[in-house]
Motif scaffolding. Structure first.
Motif, PDB file in Angstrom:
ATOM      1  N   THR A  10       0.832  -1.198   0.000  1.00  0.00           N
ATOM      2  CA  THR A  10       0.000   0.000   0.000  1.00  0.00           C
ATOM      3  C   THR A  10       0.869   1.251   0.000  1.00  0.00           C
ATOM      4  N   GLU A  52      -5.354  -4.384  -3.349  1.00  0.00           N
ATOM      5  CA  GLU A  52      -6.131  -5.493  -2.800  1.00  0.00           C
ATOM      6  C   GLU A  52      -7.614  -5.409  -3.150  1.00  0.00           C
ATOM      7  N   GLY A 101      -2.943   1.101   5.767  1.00  0.00           N
ATOM      8  CA  GLY A 101      -4.016   0.542   4.940  1.00  0.00           C
ATOM      9  C   GLY A 101      -4.219  -0.932   5.243  1.00  0.00           C
TER      10      GLY A 101
END
Ligand SMILES: Nc1ncnc2c1ncn2[C@@H]1O[C@H](COP(=O)(O)OP(=O)(O)O)[C@@H](O)[C@H]1O
Ligand SMILES: [Mg+2]
Lengths: 341, 281, 266
Positions: free
Chosen positions: A68, A186, C266
């Motif tokens: 990320t 994702e 995240g």
């Protein structure tokens, strides 16, 4: 690969987060209150990566590997602490509006559409933000909704949709303005198999038809294996492997883990059965009183399973892809780091 | 009957937990240092500073020595005491119960072996302890810088009386927030209700402008409400403008309010939880 | 900002308004409770100053009638915040939660896309109330209502909205610098404490600072001064021009401050 100019490039990119540490107990808190201790956490170190237009790249790594973070640096959400991230030939943290119109981002864990209105109304807003003309907008929404099989859900409030439907809406929103690069962080997390498959197919098709560059992150090998041409493995903030998926699949990914549970009256495992394994190139990786796990090449998987039924009274059987950790272990073992460079 | 007995039996245990809860809350409150300092120490200071200047302008324009028996210095003293007292009144944002109800986190209180009220009063203790320190620090700093200009309590008795009223009154505030937060079980408008209460209470308590300057009829009404006795009355006690008889009356008003609010809080919480569990979210 | 970008942002604002309306057709109690809440806020301000003016005729050169105009601008600018900038109340928390990510990748001004996203229909009712109070105040303070006065009033309203946007941006900037703290609350308190009173109660230096540097006082006193004829035409133009530039500078500072944004895990 090197003949194309890259659409996206990282040169020795690093990202360091600083997190405060707090002592335990009342005294620790008091001390921390007076002088805060900051611990630096290296989320990315020395990342070199270049992606050519039209590529579809899978970025895989365990939780916390930095996927990320890398996506955020590449899309200019946060600045890199060192090195340089470039998108469309410009510094990713200082993208112009024209540049931003060429990219798109989908986050699996965080909805970018408005929660309490129907998806179609969010799309209308995106239409204004990206300045898509009305006719093209209508066409794209219709076409993409059909492909993802959510045409009849467009008018429903987002919060009333299932997770899979919601993710499909996010994807429609991301592709509305025909971006050149799409980042998906994702996107299939927590979805059922059918939705996952629909989304993967969609991505492959868009990539083929429009030459859209896709960067897909996942911690699930299946996503990458079925969608991408190129694989980048991230481990603790470093690139462990970067290369062609086909070659890798031949060597590692093609392995399957076969787990069998035995009936009470079955014969147990014994050492003389080793010979039986050799025929299929299988290895026993875990042995419990009434459960065995083998690893075997994908192409030998089917005859091997048939043979298992001959050998044992099988109560239950599961076949799984090579889990990511094994793959990484295998890459380390064979010393095959960073193939591409 | 048996419920009351069970409650009484669990009381020592709950009291034992109280300091731990308070310590935990302190931990949370100090997680962000800059915000903590700004909020805890400076909260409520800007307004009195500006009001001082407004009063100065008022006295300049009338040329009179006093307004309703207050000289300029009296009004400044009033502001200083109000600022100190305001620090001790909990901020409704410190109670995030309504959000927890909306987000469905309340179920965790259903399974905890401690009454939610213990958590509530633990938080209250922590807040009051920190804010008392902040108020004291504020007062001392002022006294050091502005010595003779800075107000002193007229007597130790007045100080004790004011503190008593303040303690009971802040409890009433917290209970009111709690009850309004509990309405989240039924409504989704809690945030605006809390704000509404704050606006109205700020005026009623004399925090915005001394009750003495208001029309006399208004004062008569405010004298039976708890915000008045939490802020304006303690300040007047500290200034020596109210006597023991007023104190006793105020104590009665606050004690009644406290008991009534506590009962109401208990009922709302019980009903709310039952409704919550019944819906089965 | 080019003309194209300006039109784009106007159209986005239109969509935000549309979304606000769609949303509102869904819950109703909330609607009125927010309207009433803001009216309570107005009422408490009016009450305080009616109490003060019961004892004096003039505070720092502002009489009761003129003061109403000042309060009118305070309400109007507050209603603007309610209508358009409601999301900024949650800025500090959204910063912590990393909720600005998606706005960062959109081709538009991040501050605008984020800050203006919560259009509030109830705020429009409050705006109507505030405008009515302002009109009443101006009607009482000015002898003749001319077309010129109406025009100046409209410009003054725009100024109070603009200054509110500058202040909200400043407030966001403080949150960015004190990232992860809730210092915004205190800054907000300070801003309000100053804005509800005429900046004239301060000494000359502080007054200039509050009107033209950190324009908290400009929220009310500049527009009220324009309507009440306290500025010469040239003075008004200069003041407005300066506040315009100040805003542009503030937005630029905000964009730079955004470097500190760390997103969230995240
Ligand atoms: N905002 C942040 N502040 C501090 N540390 C962070 C932040 N975001 C991520 N991290 C840390 O950086 C590492 C990489 O995180 P992330 O990129 O989210 O991993 P992934 O997406 O691969 O699961 C993790 O160890 C995480 O704890
Ligand atoms: Mg991640």
């Amino acid at each position: 690969m090197s003949i194309h100019p890259s659409i996206l490039e990282c040169r020795s990119v690093g990202k360091v987060y600083s997190a405060q540490v707090r002592g335990a107990g009342t005294l620790g808190i008091l001390r921390g209150f007076v002088r805060r201790q900051v611990r630096e956490h290296v989320a990315l170190a020395n990342i070199d990566l270049a992606v050519a237009p039209g590529e579809i790249v899978g970025l895989i790594g365990a939780n916390g590997a930095g996927k990320t973070t890398l996506v955020k640096c590449l899309t200019g959400i946060i600045p890199a602490s060192s090195g340089r991230c470039e998108l469309f030939g410009h510094d990713a943290f200082a993208l112009t509006r024209a540049d931003k119109r060429r990219l798109s981002l989908v986050m699996g864990q965080r909805s970018q559409l408005w929660w309490d209105i129907p998806a179609i109304d969010s799309f209308r807003l995106l239409r204004e933000i990206y300045q898509v003309d009305a006719a093209r907008f209508e066409r794209r929404v219709r076409e993409q909704a059909e492909r993802l099989d959510v045409t009849d859900r467009l008018q429903v409030q987002l919060r009333q949709l299932s997770l899979g439907e919601r993710m499909k809406m996010e994807i429609i929103g991301a592709f509305l303005h025909d971006p050149e690069v799409v980042f998906l962080d994702e996107p299939t997390i927590g979805l059922d198999l059918l939705s996952q498959e629909t989304i993967r197919t969609f991505l492959r098709e868009v990539n083929r038809e429009r030459r859209t560059t896709v960067i897909l992150t996942s911690h699930d090998m299946a996503d990458i294996e079925e969608t991408c041409d190129r694989l980048v493995i991230l481990e603790a903030g470093r690139i462990l492997f970067d290369g062609d998926l086909v070659g890798l699949r031949r060597r590692f990914v093609g392995r399957r883990a076969v787990e069998v549970h035995l009936e009470a009256n079955s014969r147990p495992w014994s050492a003389e059965l080793d010979g039986e394994l050799e025929r299929f190139g299988a290895v026993l990786v875990r042995e419990a009183p009434r459960a065995l796990t083998f690893e075997v090449d994908a192409e030998h998987c089917q005859p091997f399973i048939q043979h298992l039924f001959d050998l044992f009274q099988v109560r239950d059987l599961a076949v799984e892809r090579q889990p990511l950790e094994n793959l990484i272990r295998e890459i380390f073992r064979t010393g095959e780091l960073v193939e591409a460079s | 009957m048996s419920r009351a007995r069970a409650l009484a039996a669990s009381l020592p245990e709950e009291l034992h937990l109280l300091p731990y809860v308070a310590a935990y809350e302190w931990r949370k409150a100090t997680a962000f240092r800059a915000g903590f300092v700004l909020n805890a120490l400076l909260r409520g200071v800007p307004r009195p500073v500006v009001m001082t200047l407004v009063y100065l302008a008022m006295f300049r324009s009338t040329g009179a020595a006093e307004i309703r028996g207050y000289t300029f210095v009296d009004l400044v003293h009033f502001l200083v005491w109000t600022a100190a007292i305001q620090k001790c009144i909990p901020d409704w944002r410190s109670l995030d119960l309504a959000e927890q109800i909306f987000d469905g986190y309340v179920t965790k209180y259903l399974v905890m072996p401690v009454s939610y009220f213990t958590l509530l009063w633990g938080r209250f203790l922590q807040f009051t302890a920190v804010q008392l320190l902040a108020a004291a620090a504020f007062w001392c700093a002022g006294a050091l810088v502005l010595h003779s200009w800075w107000p002193q309590p007229v007597s130790a008795v007045a100080l004790a009386q004011a503190a008593t009223l303040l303690a009971l009154g802040t409890g009433c505030y917290l209970l009111t927030y709690f009850i309004l937060n509990c309405l989240a079980f039924w409504l989704d408008v809690v945030w605006s209700l809390l704000n509404m209460f704050m606006f109205v209470a700020a005026f009623m308590s004399g925090m915005l402008v001394p009750v003495a300057l208001m029309p006399r009829a208004v004062r008569g009404v405010l004298e039976v409400t708890f915000p008045y006795w939490t802020v304006n009355a303690p300040v007047e006690l500290l200034l020596g403008r109210l006597g023991p008889a007023d104190f006793r009356f105020g104590l009665a008003v606050l004690a009644t309010s406290f008991v009534a609010l506590h009962g109401l809080a208990f009922v709302t919480w019980r009903r709310g939880l039952r409704r919550y569990a019944g819906v089965g979210t | 900002m080019s003309a194209n970008a300006f039109v784009q942002h106007l159209r986005i604002a239109g969509q935000y308004a549309r979304i606000g309306v769609i949303r509102k057709s869904q819950f109703r109690v909330e609607f009125w409770s927010q309207v009433v809440m803001d009216c309570c806020w107005y009422a408490s301000h009016v009450a305080v100053f009616e109490v003060l003016y019961a004892h004096v005729d003039d505070i720092a050169g502002w009489n009761r009638e003129q003061f109403r105009v000042l309060l009118g601008f305070l309400f109007v600018s507050d209603a603007f915040m309610m209508v358009w900038l409601g999301q900024m109340w949650r800025f500090w928390r959204d910063l912590k939660d990393g909720k600005l990510d998606s706005f960062r990748v959109r081709p538009g001004a991040t501050l605008f896309l984020y800050g203006f996203q919560q259009f509030s229909v109830e705020g429009c009712v409050n705006m109507a109330v505030a405008m009515t109070y302002l009109a009443y105040g101006i009607g009482r303070a000015c002898e003749h209502v001319t077309l010129g006065l109406v025009l100046v009033t409209l410009i003054a309203v725009a100024v109070s909205w603009w200054v509110r946007t500058i202040l909200v941006t400043f407030y966001g900037l403080v949150d960015l610098w004190l990232l992860g703290s809730d210092a915004g609350q205190f800054v907000n308190e300070a801003i309000h404490a100053v804005a509800d009173r005429p900046a004239d109660v301060f000494g000359a230096r502080v007054r200039t600072f509050l009107l033209y540097i950190l324009p908290v006082g400009a929220l009310t006193q500049v527009p009220a001064g324009m309507v009440l004829g306290r500025y010469t035409p040239l003075g008004a133009v200069v003041a407005v021009g300066w506040l315009g530039m100040l805003g542009v500078g503030m937005f630029a500072a905000w964009n730079r401050g955004f470097r500190r944004y760390e997103s969230a895990m995240g």
